[in-house]
Design an enzyme around this catalytic site. Structure first.
Site, PDB file in Angstrom:
ATOM      1  CG  LEU A   1      -2.066  -0.936   1.359  1.00 12.47           C
ATOM      2  CD1 LEU A   1      -2.804  -0.696   2.669  1.00 12.47           C
ATOM      3  CD2 LEU A   1      -3.021  -0.817   0.189  1.00 12.47           C
ATOM      4  CG  ASP A   2       0.654   4.168  -3.049  1.00 14.96           C
ATOM      5  OD1 ASP A   2       1.559   3.402  -3.425  1.00 14.96           O
ATOM      6  OD2 ASP A   2      -0.217   4.635  -3.805  1.00 14.96           O
ATOM      7  CE  LYS A   3       5.191   8.780   5.005  1.00 18.12           C
ATOM      8  NZ  LYS A   3       6.326   9.735   4.957  1.00 18.12           N
TER       9      LYS A   3
ATOM     10  NE  ARG B   1      -1.734   8.123  -5.500  1.00 16.80           N
ATOM     11  CZ  ARG B   1      -0.535   8.339  -4.972  1.00 16.80           C
ATOM     12  NH1 ARG B   1       0.159   7.312  -4.469  1.00 16.80           N
ATOM     13  NH2 ARG B   1      -0.034   9.552  -4.918  1.00 16.80           N
TER      14      ARG B   1
END
Length: 311
Positions: A138-140, A242
């Site tokens: 997962l992205d930060k 995104r």
């Protein structure tokens, strides 16, 4: 380590990436150092040069160049109150794996200016567990469900599930504008590349891009300016949701890489600026338990606050 070391890959290892194997073998070993060894040809498997994506298996012999690790005293110790906070975010746990509701703003790994990430903190929370490996990412700034494996056999099992697309992943995203409810599927191939400044980004590329499919299950309007999307991923490309939202004309709120900073400023009064993307649920088959497992992570306060907006 003062000299070259030769390591035989453990008997339970089957098809693990060489960088991940070394990181699990040497706690605190920087991934960037491993990649430097690979570029220079100093890291070898069975006397042959390797690539970053090459995998090792039981019986392989890895040549590791000399290196010096930070001492235990330099490792960041996580305060007990934060470990308690993390303990309360554990959603599901077995002897083989653990599912955590990762907070927005926490990287999955330390490095690049981050002293410790989710993995390092969980290792302090579960000191008796010999290994904890991510099986997806997962992205930060993305919050929500993430799986970590406690055994190599579990790593292999989940990698296979994800490869066969047998893990159902549901996300919630808050986007700018009123989403057209007729748009229920986005199919745009994606390719990772570098911007002129050297930043890693993902772009739509209909020639060289990899297949990427995002399904929109439900749309809820938030006032006149925002939409809450319930999303199911059919593929799991880097930054897929995104970029697909951006290309559909509805960037995710507070997306600093692919978003609209001008529109984001209208929300300054909320005093939040983290990406409005949340990994809500994961569903998969646990072969040891012989049952389907579904884990959910409730929306956190940053998203609930924007849901309360009327206009």
């Amino acid at each position: 380590m003062s000299g070259v070391q030769y390591i035989e890959v453990d008997s339970d290892i089957i098809e693990q990436r060489v960088d991940n194997f070394l990181i699990s073998k040497f706690s605190g070993l920087p991934r960037s150092l491993i990649y430097r060894w690979i570029r220079k040809g100093e890291l070898r498997v069975n006397k042959k040069r390797v690539k970053q994506t090459d995998r090792v298996t039981s019986g392989d012999i890895i040549r590791v160049p000399p290196f010096i690790l930070e001492t235990d005293e330099s490792i960041v110790k996580i305060p007990s109150q934060h470990l308690d906070f993390l303990e309360n975010r554990i959603l599901y746990e077995t002897d083989d794996y653990i599912v955590v509701d990762k907070p927005s703003g926490m990287a999955v790994h330390g490095g690049s200016g981050v002293n410790s990430g989710l993995v390092e903190r969980l290792r302090q929370l579960r000191p008796k567990v010999k290994r904890l490996d991510l099986v997806h990412r997962l992205d930060k700034e993305t919050s929500g469900c993430i799986i970590l494996a406690k055994k190599h056999s579990s790593v292999v099992y989940f990698f296979d599930l994800f490869k066969q697309r047998k893990v159902d992943k549901i996300y919630f995203a808050v986007v700018h504008g009123l989403w057209d409810k007729n748009i229920k599927k986005i199919e745009l191939p994606l390719k990772r590349t570098l911007s002129k400044s050297g930043e890693r980004i993902v772009k739509v590329d209909c020639v060289d891009g990899k297949k990427a499919i995002t399904n929109i299950l439900n749309v809820t309007y938030i006032g006149k300016n925002f939409s809450l999307l319930e999303i199911k991923l059919e593929t799991g490309r880097t930054h897929q949701i995104r970029v697909h939202c951006q290309m559909s004309g509805h960037p995710i709120v507070f997306d600093k890489k692919y978003g609209d900073s001008e529109k984001d400023r209208s929300l300054n009064g909320l005093k939040i600026d983290k990406l409005m993307l949340h990994a809500y649920s994961l569903e998969f088959f646990d072969s040891k338990k012989n049952e389907e497992v579904k884990v959910k992570a409730d929306l956190d306060s940053r998203i609930k606050r924007i849901l309360d907006l009327k206009d």
